[in-house]
Write a protein that holds these residues in place. Structure first.
Motif, mmCIF file in Angstrom:
data_model
loop_
_atom_site.group_PDB
_atom_site.id
_atom_site.type_symbol
_atom_site.label_atom_id
_atom_site.label_comp_id
_atom_site.label_asym_id
_atom_site.label_seq_id
_atom_site.Cartn_x
_atom_site.Cartn_y
_atom_site.Cartn_z
ATOM 1 N N LEU A 3 -31.051 34.920 -29.428
ATOM 2 C CA LEU A 3 -31.452 34.252 -28.197
ATOM 3 C C LEU A 3 -30.615 34.794 -27.038
ATOM 4 C CD1 LEU A 3 -32.060 30.492 -29.090
ATOM 5 C CD2 LEU A 3 -33.708 32.346 -28.859
ATOM 6 N N PRO A 4 -31.229 34.919 -25.849
ATOM 7 C CA PRO A 4 -30.493 35.469 -24.704
ATOM 8 C C PRO A 4 -29.329 34.565 -24.298
ATOM 9 C CG PRO A 4 -32.618 34.591 -24.013
ATOM 10 C CD PRO A 4 -32.623 34.583 -25.500
ATOM 11 N N VAL A 5 -28.193 35.181 -24.013
ATOM 12 C CA VAL A 5 -26.972 34.466 -23.662
ATOM 13 C C VAL A 5 -26.600 34.766 -22.216
ATOM 14 C CG1 VAL A 5 -24.517 34.214 -24.203
ATOM 15 C CG2 VAL A 5 -26.185 34.516 -26.042
ATOM 16 N N THR A 6 -26.207 33.741 -21.484
ATOM 17 C CA THR A 6 -25.855 33.885 -20.083
ATOM 18 C C THR A 6 -24.655 34.807 -19.905
ATOM 19 O OG1 THR A 6 -26.656 31.657 -19.626
ATOM 20 C CG2 THR A 6 -25.184 32.633 -17.991
ATOM 21 N N GLY A 7 -24.817 35.808 -19.031
ATOM 22 C CA GLY A 7 -23.698 36.669 -18.669
ATOM 23 C C GLY A 7 -23.319 37.695 -19.711
ATOM 24 N N LEU A 8 -24.097 37.778 -20.806
ATOM 25 C CA LEU A 8 -23.758 38.740 -21.860
ATOM 26 C C LEU A 8 -24.982 39.551 -22.242
ATOM 27 C CD1 LEU A 8 -21.623 36.522 -24.276
ATOM 28 C CD2 LEU A 8 -20.755 38.214 -22.669
ATOM 29 N N ASP A 9 -24.755 40.767 -22.679
ATOM 30 C CA ASP A 9 -25.824 41.574 -23.265
ATOM 31 C C ASP A 9 -25.847 41.305 -24.757
ATOM 32 O OD1 ASP A 9 -26.468 42.748 -20.838
ATOM 33 O OD2 ASP A 9 -24.963 44.328 -21.096
ATOM 34 N N ASN A 10 -26.957 40.762 -25.226
ATOM 35 C CA ASN A 10 -27.044 40.428 -26.650
ATOM 36 C C ASN A 10 -26.864 41.668 -27.524
ATOM 37 O OD1 ASN A 10 -27.895 38.047 -25.464
ATOM 38 N ND2 ASN A 10 -29.222 37.551 -27.193
ATOM 39 N N ALA A 11 -26.205 41.436 -28.657
ATOM 40 C CA ALA A 11 -26.046 42.534 -29.611
ATOM 41 C C ALA A 11 -27.402 42.960 -30.170
ATOM 42 C CB ALA A 11 -25.125 42.104 -30.739
ATOM 43 N N ALA A 12 -28.307 41.994 -30.334
ATOM 44 C CA ALA A 12 -29.649 42.308 -30.841
ATOM 45 C C ALA A 12 -30.675 41.574 -29.991
ATOM 46 C CB ALA A 12 -29.768 41.894 -32.308
ATOM 47 N N PRO A 13 -30.943 42.038 -28.763
ATOM 48 C CA PRO A 13 -31.832 41.314 -27.860
ATOM 49 C C PRO A 13 -33.248 41.237 -28.412
ATOM 50 C CG PRO A 13 -31.401 43.525 -27.030
ATOM 51 C CD PRO A 13 -30.477 43.316 -28.196
ATOM 52 N N LEU A 14 -33.933 40.169 -28.033
ATOM 53 C CA LEU A 14 -35.278 39.962 -28.544
ATOM 54 C C LEU A 14 -36.254 40.991 -28.001
ATOM 55 C CD1 LEU A 14 -35.628 36.085 -28.424
ATOM 56 C CD2 LEU A 14 -35.607 37.535 -30.434
ATOM 57 N N GLY A 15 -36.117 41.305 -26.713
ATOM 58 C CA GLY A 15 -37.088 42.201 -26.114
ATOM 59 C C GLY A 15 -38.461 41.556 -26.114
ATOM 60 N N GLU A 16 -39.498 42.329 -26.368
ATOM 61 C CA GLU A 16 -40.864 41.809 -26.456
ATOM 62 C C GLU A 16 -41.415 42.137 -27.829
ATOM 63 O OE1 GLU A 16 -45.210 42.142 -24.195
ATOM 64 O OE2 GLU A 16 -43.451 43.139 -23.369
ATOM 65 N N LYS A 17 -41.869 41.133 -28.533
ATOM 66 C CA LYS A 17 -42.362 41.373 -29.892
ATOM 67 C C LYS A 17 -43.378 40.315 -30.277
ATOM 68 C CE LYS A 17 -38.261 41.058 -31.815
ATOM 69 N NZ LYS A 17 -37.197 41.006 -32.844
ATOM 70 N N ASN A 18 -44.237 40.695 -31.206
ATOM 71 C CA ASN A 18 -45.180 39.760 -31.824
ATOM 72 C C ASN A 18 -44.590 39.317 -33.151
ATOM 73 O OD1 ASN A 18 -47.097 40.162 -29.757
ATOM 74 N ND2 ASN A 18 -47.923 41.960 -30.805
ATOM 75 N N VAL A 19 -44.574 38.024 -33.372
ATOM 76 C CA VAL A 19 -43.941 37.451 -34.559
ATOM 77 C C VAL A 19 -44.926 36.526 -35.252
ATOM 78 C CG1 VAL A 19 -42.064 35.999 -35.422
ATOM 79 C CG2 VAL A 19 -41.640 37.591 -33.543
ATOM 80 N N LEU A 20 -45.009 36.642 -36.559
ATOM 81 C CA LEU A 20 -45.795 35.699 -37.355
ATOM 82 C C LEU A 20 -44.841 34.825 -38.152
ATOM 83 C CD1 LEU A 20 -49.111 36.070 -39.136
ATOM 84 C CD2 LEU A 20 -47.180 35.297 -40.530
ATOM 85 N N VAL A 21 -45.026 33.527 -38.057
ATOM 86 C CA VAL A 21 -44.216 32.573 -38.816
ATOM 87 C C VAL A 21 -45.073 32.006 -39.947
ATOM 88 C CG1 VAL A 21 -42.916 30.412 -38.761
ATOM 89 C CG2 VAL A 21 -42.832 31.965 -36.798
ATOM 90 N N PHE A 22 -44.545 32.086 -41.164
ATOM 91 C CA PHE A 22 -45.220 31.559 -42.356
ATOM 92 C C PHE A 22 -44.314 30.501 -42.957
ATOM 93 C CE2 PHE A 22 -46.152 31.415 -46.858
ATOM 94 C CZ PHE A 22 -47.526 31.489 -46.928
ATOM 95 N N ASP A 23 -44.738 29.254 -42.866
ATOM 96 C CA ASP A 23 -43.917 28.122 -43.316
ATOM 97 C C ASP A 23 -44.704 27.333 -44.358
ATOM 98 O OD1 ASP A 23 -42.343 25.913 -43.690
ATOM 99 O OD2 ASP A 23 -42.330 25.248 -41.603
ATOM 100 N N LEU A 24 -44.345 27.534 -45.616
ATOM 101 C CA LEU A 24 -44.997 26.815 -46.718
ATOM 102 C C LEU A 24 -43.959 25.910 -47.368
ATOM 103 C CD1 LEU A 24 -47.463 26.265 -48.436
ATOM 104 C CD2 LEU A 24 -46.871 28.234 -49.850
ATOM 105 N N GLY A 25 -44.073 24.632 -47.097
ATOM 106 C CA GLY A 25 -43.112 23.674 -47.609
ATOM 107 C C GLY A 25 -43.686 22.812 -48.709
ATOM 108 N N GLY A 26 -43.113 21.626 -48.846
ATOM 109 C CA GLY A 26 -43.536 20.740 -49.915
ATOM 110 C C GLY A 26 -44.925 20.188 -49.742
ATOM 111 N N GLY A 27 -45.350 19.986 -48.487
ATOM 112 C CA GLY A 27 -46.632 19.327 -48.290
ATOM 113 C C GLY A 27 -47.601 20.016 -47.360
ATOM 114 N N THR A 28 -47.140 20.998 -46.572
ATOM 115 C CA THR A 28 -48.025 21.619 -45.591
ATOM 116 C C THR A 28 -47.796 23.126 -45.524
ATOM 117 O OG1 THR A 28 -46.434 21.234 -43.809
ATOM 118 C CG2 THR A 28 -48.148 19.569 -44.122
#
Length: 609
Positions: A181-206
Motif C-alpha cells: 500500500l502507498p505510504v506517505t512521504g516514502l517510495d514503496n519497496a514494491a509499489p502497486l502501480g496499475e494492475k488487474n487482480v483476481l481475488v478467489f476466496d473459498l471459505g467454509g460457506g461461500t
C-alpha cells in the motif's frame, strides 16, 4: 473524527475475525483463547448460550440446539433446504431456529450475538466502548440479506459505516500485509502501480470471486460474484457425511440420520478428515459410539474426496470464468491472483487455479486479510489517522441488477449489475394503457426478487413515469418516482420494506441484550469459580510441599487452613446456585485475608526457604 474507534469485522460463515487500526498498523484482535479466528457457533443450553471453540466442543451434547453457519440462513424461508437445523414457523414464511425452553430466534438474532461477541472482544482489547464497524459481506448477497446484516448489527449495538465485499476487503488487507500500500512521504519497496487482480476466496460457506483494477491508492472493483448457499467447505463436509452415513448403513444397518448426536460426531469426523486429506493421501476415520454399542472406522483417500466434490470444484472454476467474462477480460489479462479461504488447502483446487492461470503470479493470502482490510477502511471512514498509509479510495460495485415493473408491462432495467457504488440511475418507464390508477410499481432485484411494491398516483395520466435509483455503500437504496413532467414525487426507502419493523427490531434487540447479559453473568461466575478453586488448590499444594512449615504450624492453624481450603473447593463447585457475583468477590477476599493472617505467623519459617 468519530468519538470511538471503528473496527473491521470479517463476518464469515464459519469464523469471525476482528481487526482495528492502531499505532500505525492493522492489529488482529484475539479472542479469550488467544486465537484470531472465532467459530460462529452458538450452543443453546438450559442455562444460557456457549460461544466459539467451547460451543464446538459442546455441539455433540446439544446437537439439536447447536446454531452453526447462521449467515447462510439469512433471507431463507420455510421449505428451503435447512440442513441440520430445526425450523419453527412464527406464522409467516420466515424461519426461526428451534432452541431449548420453547424460545425460538430468527437468524438475525443469532447473527447479532456473533457480532456482539466480536464487539466485546474489541472492547476488551482496546479498553474502550465500540460503536462503529465496517463489516464484510459475500458478493452474492442480495438486498434482503444486506438489510438483515444491518438489523443484526443494530441489535448488537453497532453502527455500520460500510458494508464491503469479502473479496475487496481481502485485496486491501493483502496488499497492506505485503507492504504494497502507498505510504506517505516514502517510495514503496514494491509499489502497486496499475494492475488487474483476481481475488478467489473459498471459505467454509461461500465462494467470492472479484476482478479489481488497482492503481496506486485506488482499489476499483470491476465485477464481483460468487455463491452463498451451496459452495464452500460446509458442502464438502456434507458430501463426506452422506458418504460415510451410507457406509454405516450398508455395513451395519444403522441410520445415523435418525440419531442427532451420532450425526454430530460423524460430522466432526468428516471435518477433521477433510483437513487431513489436504496434507496426506489417505486417513482413517474413527467414530466412537456412532450408534448404540457401535464404533465405526473406515479409510478415506484424497481421491475419494476429490471425486465426491468434483462438481463443487468445477462450479468454482465456472464462477471464476463467468466473473472474467462479465469483466470482459481473459485469464491472461490478470497480473496477479490472490487466493484465500480455508478450502485453498485442498491440493486439487490449487492445481485447478494454477492450470487456469498459467504464468500469472498467484499469491496465497492470509486468513486475516479480509479483517485487516475492513479494519483499515473502518479507520479511514472514522477519520482516524492512518499514517504512514496514504488514504485509499475503495470503489465497490453492485452484484445484482435492479428493475421496475408496472404490470402487465415488461420489466425495465434501471441499474445493471457491476455499477460502481455509490451511484444514481434514472430511466423512463412506460405505463400500460389498460391499467387503472393508482397503479402498483414493483421494484425488482435480479429479475426475480421483489424488493418493494408501492402504489403511485399521478396528478394526470402520464404516458410514462420517471424512476430514479440512488444506491449507497452501506446497503442503502432510495427510489424516487415522478410523473412524466417531473412532478408528484414519491420517495421510497427500500430498507423500510426489507428491514424488520421498528417495534419488532426493538423487541429483538432487547432479547439479544438480555441474553448477552445473562451469558456474561454465567461466564463471570465460571471465572470466579475457577479463580477460587485455583487459589484453594495452590494453597493446599504449597502447604503440602513444605514439610518444614507443616512441622512448625500449630494444629489449630492447620485445621483452620484445612477449613478454608475445603470451603473454597466446595463453594467453587456449588456456588452458582447459592452466591451472587459480589458475594463471591467478598468471599475471595475473606479467604485471602484469613490465609494471610495465619501465614504471617510463620513468615520466619517461609523466609528460611
Amino acid at each position: 473524527m468519530l468519538e470511538t474507534p471503528a473496527i473491521g469485522i470479517d463476518l464469515g460463515t464459519t469464523y469471525v475475525r476482528v481487526s482495528v487500526w492502531r499505532n500505525g498498523r492493522a492489529e488482529t484482535i484475539l479472542n479469550e483463547d488467544g486465537k484470531d479466528a472465532t467459530p460462529t457457533c452458538i450452543v443453546v443450553t438450559p442455562t444460557g448460550r456457549i460461544y466459539g471453540e467451547t460451543a464446538i466442543e459442546h455441539s455433540h451434547i446439544y446437537p439439536t440446539t447447536t446454531i452453526r453457519d447462521v449467515r447462510r440462513l439469512l433471507d431463507r424461508r420455510i421449505g428451503d433446504k435447512s440442513g441440520p437445523f430445526q425450523f419453527k414457523s412464527p406464522g409467516n414464511d420466515r424461519p426461526r431456529l428451534a432452541a431449548v425452553g420453547g424460545k425460538c430466534w430468527y437468524p438475525e438474532q443469532y447473527t447479532a450475538l456473533i457480532l456482539r461477541k466480536a464487539k466485546a472482544m474489541a472492547e476488551t482489547h482496546l479498553g474502550t466502548a465500540i460503536k462503529y464497524a465496517v463489516i464484510t459481506i459475500p458478493s452474492a448477497f442480495n438486498f434482503k440479506q444486506l438489510q438483515a446484516i444491518l438489523d443484526a448489527a443494530e441489535m448488537a449495538g453497532l453502527t455500520v459505516l460500510r458494508l464491503i465485499k469479502d473479496s475487496l476487503a481481502v485485496a486491501l488487507g493483502h496488499f497492506w500485509e505485503t507492504g504494497q500500500l502507498p505510504v506517505t512521504g516514502l517510495d514503496n519497496a514494491a509499489p502497486l502501480g496499475e494492475k488487474n487482480v483476481l481475488v478467489f476466496d473459498l471459505g467454509g460457506g461461500t465462494l467470492d470471486v472479484a476482478v479489481l483494477t488497482i492503481e496506486d491508492s485506488i482499489f476499483e472493483a470491476k465485477v464481483a460474484g460468487g455463491k452463498v448457499t451451496d459452495l464452500g467447505g460446509i458442502d464438502m463436509d456434507n458430501r463426506l457425511l452422506n458418504h460415510l452415513a451410507h457406509e454405516v448403513y450398508h455395513r451395519h444397518g444403522k441410520n445415523v440420520f435418525n440419531n442427532a448426536r451420532a450425526l454430530a460426531r460423524l460430522r466432526s469426523a468428516c471435518e477433521r478428515a477433510k483437513c487431513t486429506l489436504s496434507l496426506t493421501d489417505s486417513t482413517t476415520v474413527v467414530v466412537d459410539f456412532v450408534d448404540e454399542g457401535l464404533n465405526f472406522s473406515t479409510t478415506l483417500t484424497r481421491v475419494q474426496l476429490e471425486d465426491l466434490c468434483e462438481d463443487l470444484l468445477c462450479s468454482s472454476m465456472e464462477t471464476v470464468m463467468q466473473v472474467l467474462s462479465d469483466a470482459r477480460m481473459k485469464p491472461q489479462d490478470m497480473h496477479e491472483i490472490i487466493m484465500v479461504g480455508g478450502m485453498l488447502q485442498m491440493p486439487k483446487l490449487q492445481q485447478m487455479l494454477t492450470d487456469q492461470f498459467q504464468g500469472i503470479n498467484i499469491q496465497v493470502g492470509s486468513g486475516k486479510a479480509a479483517a485487516h482490510g475492513a479494519g483499515i477502511l473502518g479507520a479511514m471512514l472514522a477519520g482516524t489517522n492512518v499514517m504512514p498509509l496514504k488514504e485509499v479510495l475503495v470503489l465497490d460495485v453492485t452484484s445484482h441488477s435492479l428493475s421496475v415493473q408496472i404490470e402487465p408491462g415488461p420489466q425495465v432495467l434501471i441499474a445493471k449489475s457491476c455499477n460502481t457504488i455509490p451511484c444514481r440511475k434514472k430511466e423512463d418507464v412506460p405505463i400500460p394503457i389498460s391499467i387503472p390508477r393508482p397503479f402498483l410499481v414493483q421494484i425488482v432485484e435480479q429479475e426475480t426478487h421483489q424488493l418493494a411494491q408501492v402504489p403511485y398516483q399521478a396528478n394526470h395520466w402520464p404516458g410514462h413515469i420517471q424512476v430514479d435509483f440512488n444506491l449507497g455503500c452501506a446497503g442503502e437504496l432510495i427510489v424516487t418516482l415522478c410523473d412524466d413532467q417531473g412532478q408528484n414525487p414519491l420517495k421510497v426507502d427500500i430498507k423500510d420494506s426489507l428491514r424488520l419493523p421498528r417495534n419488532e427490531l426493538n423487541r429483538m434487540t432487547t432479547e439479544v441484550e438480555q441474553a448477552w447479559e445473562e451469558d456474561e453473568h454465567v461466564q463471570a461466575h465460571k471465572a470466579a469459580r475457577l479463580r477460587l478453586e485455583q487459589y484453594a488448590l495452590t494453597l493446599r499444594s504449597n502447604i503440602i510441599r513444605n514439610p518444614k512449615l507443616v512441622a512448625h504450624m500449630r494444629p489449630t492453624d492447620m485445621r483452620k487452613l484445612d477449613q478454608v481450603i475445603a470451603m473454597g473447593l466446595q463453594l467453587s463447585v456449588h456456588m452458582d446456585a447459592v452466591m451472587t457475583r459480589s458475594e463471591l468477590h467478598d468471599l475471595q477476599e475473606q479467604i485471602e485475608m484469613e490465609t494471610n493472617r495465619i501465614m504471617a505467623k510463620y513468615l520466619g519459617v517461609l523466609l528460611e526457604e
